[in-house]
Write an enzyme that holds these catalytic residues in place. Structure first.
Site, PDB file in Angstrom:
ATOM      1  N   GLU A  30      44.608 -16.771 -20.111  1.00  0.00           N
ATOM      2  CA  GLU A  30      44.408 -16.613 -21.543  1.00  0.00           C
ATOM      3  C   GLU A  30      43.403 -17.999 -21.672  1.00  0.00           C
ATOM      4  O   GLU A  30      43.676 -19.192 -21.328  1.00  0.00           O
ATOM      5  CB  GLU A  30      45.897 -17.358 -22.234  1.00  0.00           C
ATOM      6  CG  GLU A  30      46.944 -16.054 -22.014  1.00  0.00           C
ATOM      7  CD  GLU A  30      46.703 -14.818 -22.803  1.00  0.00           C
ATOM      8  OE1 GLU A  30      45.557 -14.969 -23.696  1.00  0.00           O
ATOM      9  OE2 GLU A  30      47.277 -14.069 -22.782  1.00  0.00           O
TER      10      GLU A  30
ATOM     11  N   CYS B  91      43.212 -22.453 -29.114  1.00  0.00           N
ATOM     12  CA  CYS B  91      42.350 -21.153 -28.953  1.00  0.00           C
ATOM     13  C   CYS B  91      42.243 -20.360 -29.990  1.00  0.00           C
ATOM     14  O   CYS B  91      41.210 -19.629 -29.820  1.00  0.00           O
ATOM     15  CB  CYS B  91      43.040 -20.668 -27.380  1.00  0.00           C
ATOM     16  SG  CYS B  91      44.669 -20.196 -27.996  1.00  0.00           S
TER      17      CYS B  91
HETATM   18  P1  NDP Z   1      41.375 -26.947 -18.784  1.00  0.00           P
HETATM   19  O1  NDP Z   1      40.565 -25.290 -18.448  1.00  0.00           O
HETATM   20  O2  NDP Z   1      40.636 -27.936 -18.687  1.00  0.00           O
HETATM   21  O3  NDP Z   1      42.761 -27.109 -18.289  1.00  0.00           O
HETATM   22  C1  NDP Z   1      43.846 -25.961 -18.283  1.00  0.00           C
HETATM   23  C2  NDP Z   1      44.682 -26.511 -17.143  1.00  0.00           C
HETATM   24  O4  NDP Z   1      43.921 -26.166 -15.860  1.00  0.00           O
HETATM   25  C3  NDP Z   1      45.062 -27.821 -17.043  1.00  0.00           C
HETATM   26  O5  NDP Z   1      46.273 -28.093 -16.768  1.00  0.00           O
HETATM   27  C4  NDP Z   1      44.085 -28.515 -16.151  1.00  0.00           C
HETATM   28  O6  NDP Z   1      44.499 -29.691 -15.342  1.00  0.00           O
HETATM   29  C5  NDP Z   1      44.270 -27.249 -15.050  1.00  0.00           C
HETATM   30  N1  NDP Z   1      42.779 -27.110 -14.157  1.00  0.00           N
HETATM   31  C6  NDP Z   1      41.674 -27.900 -14.287  1.00  0.00           C
HETATM   32  N2  NDP Z   1      40.932 -27.539 -13.199  1.00  0.00           N
HETATM   33  C7  NDP Z   1      41.510 -26.831 -12.400  1.00  0.00           C
HETATM   34  C8  NDP Z   1      41.289 -26.091 -11.126  1.00  0.00           C
HETATM   35  N3  NDP Z   1      40.175 -26.423 -10.522  1.00  0.00           N
HETATM   36  N4  NDP Z   1      42.327 -25.271 -10.773  1.00  0.00           N
HETATM   37  C9  NDP Z   1      43.294 -25.118 -11.325  1.00  0.00           C
HETATM   38  N5  NDP Z   1      43.725 -25.491 -12.344  1.00  0.00           N
HETATM   39  C10 NDP Z   1      42.978 -26.468 -13.060  1.00  0.00           C
HETATM   40  O7  NDP Z   1      41.586 -26.946 -20.504  1.00  0.00           O
HETATM   41  P2  NDP Z   1      42.168 -27.874 -21.185  1.00  0.00           P
HETATM   42  O8  NDP Z   1      43.376 -28.437 -20.676  1.00  0.00           O
HETATM   43  O9  NDP Z   1      41.060 -28.835 -21.715  1.00  0.00           O
HETATM   44  O10 NDP Z   1      42.723 -27.053 -22.703  1.00  0.00           O
HETATM   45  C11 NDP Z   1      42.008 -26.579 -23.747  1.00  0.00           C
HETATM   46  C12 NDP Z   1      41.164 -25.062 -23.206  1.00  0.00           C
HETATM   47  O11 NDP Z   1      42.451 -24.364 -23.234  1.00  0.00           O
HETATM   48  C13 NDP Z   1      40.333 -24.496 -24.572  1.00  0.00           C
HETATM   49  O12 NDP Z   1      39.261 -23.900 -24.006  1.00  0.00           O
HETATM   50  C14 NDP Z   1      41.074 -23.507 -25.070  1.00  0.00           C
HETATM   51  O13 NDP Z   1      40.743 -22.531 -25.532  1.00  0.00           O
HETATM   52  C15 NDP Z   1      42.148 -23.242 -23.961  1.00  0.00           C
HETATM   53  N6  NDP Z   1      43.665 -22.576 -24.616  1.00  0.00           N
HETATM   54  C16 NDP Z   1      43.572 -21.188 -24.380  1.00  0.00           C
HETATM   55  C17 NDP Z   1      44.655 -20.578 -25.006  1.00  0.00           C
HETATM   56  C18 NDP Z   1      45.090 -19.017 -25.050  1.00  0.00           C
HETATM   57  O14 NDP Z   1      46.206 -18.562 -24.918  1.00  0.00           O
HETATM   58  N7  NDP Z   1      43.934 -18.129 -24.697  1.00  0.00           N
HETATM   59  C19 NDP Z   1      45.749 -21.338 -25.708  1.00  0.00           C
HETATM   60  C20 NDP Z   1      45.392 -22.823 -25.765  1.00  0.00           C
HETATM   61  C21 NDP Z   1      44.321 -23.335 -25.173  1.00  0.00           C
HETATM   62  P3  NDP Z   1      43.894 -30.987 -15.853  1.00  0.00           P
HETATM   63  O15 NDP Z   1      44.685 -31.236 -17.088  1.00  0.00           O
HETATM   64  O16 NDP Z   1      44.272 -32.069 -14.835  1.00  0.00           O
HETATM   65  O17 NDP Z   1      42.389 -31.002 -15.914  1.00  0.00           O
END
Ligand code: NDP
Length: 473
Positions: free
Chosen positions: A245, A279
């Site tokens: 997502e 999102c």
């Molecule tokens: P990120 O993609 O930066 O992070 C999401 C999660 O992934 C966090 O827990 C993060 O950890 C983890 N993560 C980061 N790098 C890795 C990796 N290499 N391998 C595995 N996991 C990893 O997103 P944000 O937290 O900044 O959230 C915002 C984003 O989420 C926006 O782009 C938004 O659109 C999307 N989003 C999508 C939704 C949907 O349902 N389609 C709903 C809500 C948000 P860490 O915090 O340590 O970086």
């Protein structure tokens, strides 16, 4: 200051092997409120081992047993409602109405999952003699972002455990207090050890281990498109099942026949929901050229009437952004919009007057936006809207679909048949006409680079199941 220095593994709170610490601030005041100790690869491997051990028994559990666990988690959450509101207010700072709505939805998700548990979903016969059996896919890694962390934890975990999977959760560590509160709820619900494990940790460390470790069989990820792509590559070696997502740049189309008394509040609500950190935010507002002056005047009036402030003020419609980093990121996009020639209708750079301390952004609307500008193509994740004019319905559809994303779309118009005709031509996983309907059984997910797969309802449940056909001649 709250100290979060435990990981929840195999049904107990343990001191993590990881030693890295992170301090978190209240986004409305800048005050340090949490010190969290982050889990590392060793903790992640321990959690994966616990989930695999639990899977052996839990995958065979009856639907009635799963229903009891889902109900228990629900009941513990209900009893803690006010406490959870306070935690989210303090840690995330979303407006009260939004926090309460999201929390109620999160609590309900355990009952929605419970309701999905019908024997015929897991085993049925086809006419020609095959029996179809759906097995839980295995141990699921649930990786989620910070924009109301607790909600993501609930909707993902409720579905996974309903399916018979055991889970390792890695929510955003920016939400350590919410994550810890959820772990305490799982503990209080007295679940089998290892059924749900919760780690606070970095994506590059814990997330990376989860996406590569052969002990994980399914990943349910919500986050940015950039990380989603990386995760998909990392998961390929062990052929994990993956649901993504991801981001969005959703259009809100105001149809030429729209009643602005209804259309303006609707597009502003969906555009600025969760302070723009959504999102599904309708961040591109598509308006007919023929009504440009009238609509832009109404948008300006509507946005300027919205109160920006902390969650503690009941009247706040827009809260602070989650972190200083996110504040800076949004400022950069506002700068870019100005540099690329978009015109500020309201808002702009800097903090709103009197709100200099926290991560508050001025609700900003750009007009004269070309759909190819950065602010119209990239996800900003803050209270910044781009207004784009179109010539006719076909032009609106073309602009709406001219995006790498396809998560959501919104349409405001008086003639429902006309709005539906537009909806049918949009490339988006969900389309809301004239209002936001909260139906947790409808599929949720994105077209194009907004993701792969669907969550919610039977679609979400099936994403944690592996079908097999048995032919008995
Ligand atoms: P990120 O993609 O930066 O992070 C999401 C999660 O992934 C966090 O827990 C993060 O950890 C983890 N993560 C980061 N790098 C890795 C990796 N290499 N391998 C595995 N996991 C990893 O997103 P944000 O937290 O900044 O959230 C915002 C984003 O989420 C926006 O782009 C938004 O659109 C999307 N989003 C999508 C939704 C949907 O349902 N389609 C709903 C809500 C948000 P860490 O915090 O340590 O970086």
């Amino acid at each position: 200051m709250q100290i979060v220095n435990k990981a929840f593994i195999n049904g107990v709170f343990v001191t993590p092997h990881g030693t890295q610490q992170l301090e978190l601030e209240n986004p409305a005041t800048g005050e340090t409120i949490t010190r969290v100790t982050l889990a590392d690869e060793v903790d992640t491997k321990n959690a994966i081992a616990a989930a695999n051990a639990a899977f052996k028994t839990y995958s065979q559990s009856s639907l009635q047993t799963r229903q009891e666990y889902l109900q228990r988690i629900h009941d513990v959450m209900v009893a803690k409602f006010d406490q959870l509101v306070d935690i989210i207010n303090n840690e995330y700072g979303a407006p009260q109405w939004f926090t309460k709505f999201a929390l109620q939805d999160a609590i309900r998700s355990w009952l929605v999952a419970k309701e999905q548990l019908k024997p015929e979903t897991f085993r049925y016969h086809l006419k020609e003699g095959a029996e179809v059996i759906l097995d839980p896919v295995g141990v699921a890694a649930l990786i989620s972002p910070w924009n109301i962390s607790l909600w993501f934890m609930c909707v993902k975990a409720s579905t996974a455990i309903a399916a018979g999977c055991t889970v390792v959760m890695k929510p955003s560590e920016l939400s350590a207090q919410q994550n810890n509160a959820m772990a305490e709820i799982f503990k209080e619900a007295n679940l089998p050890p290892g059924l749900i494990n919760v780690l606070n940790g970095n994506g590059e460390v814990v997330g990376n281990e989860l996406t590569r470790n052969p002990g994980i069989h399914k990943i349910s990820f919500t986050g940015s498109t950039a990380v989603g792509k990386l995760l998909l590559k990392n998961a390929a070696d062990t052929m994990k099942r993956v649901t993504l997502e991801l981001g969005g740049k959703s259009p809100s189309i105001i149809v030429e026949d729209a009643d602005l008394e209804k259309a303006i509040p609707f597009v502003l609500q969906v555009g600025l929901q969760n302070s723009g950190q959504a999102c599904i935010a309708g961040s591109r507002i598509l308006i007919p050229e023929s009504r440009e002056a009238e609509i832009t005047a109404a948008l300006k009036k509507g946005v300027e009437a919205m109160k920006v402030g902390p969650a503690t003020n009941q009247e706040s419609a827009i809260g602070p952004l989650v972190s200083k980093r996110q504040y800076e990121r949004v400022q950069d996009y506002i700068k870019k919009g100005i540099e690329e020639g978009a015109v500020l209708l309201t808002g702009g750079l800097g903090h709103p007057d009197g709100l200099e301390k926290g991560n508050f952004v001025k609700p900003t609307v750009f007009v004269k936006v070309d759909n190819h500008m950065t602010i119209a193509q990239e996800e900003i994740f803050g209270p910044v809207l781009s207004v784009i004019t179109y010539k006719d319905d076909a032009d609106a559809i073309r602009i709406a679909n001219d995006s790498i994303y396809g998560l959501h779309a919104y349409i405001a118009g008086t003639d429902t048949a006309r709005a539906k005709k537009i909806a049918e031509q949009l490339q988006a996983g969900r389309i809301a006409i004239n209002g936001f309907v909260d139906e947790p059984r409808a599929p949720f997910g994105g077209f194009k680079q907004s993701g792969i797969g669907r969550e919610f309802g039977k679609y979400g449940l099936e994403a944690f199941l592996e079908p097999k056909a048995v032919f008995d001649i």
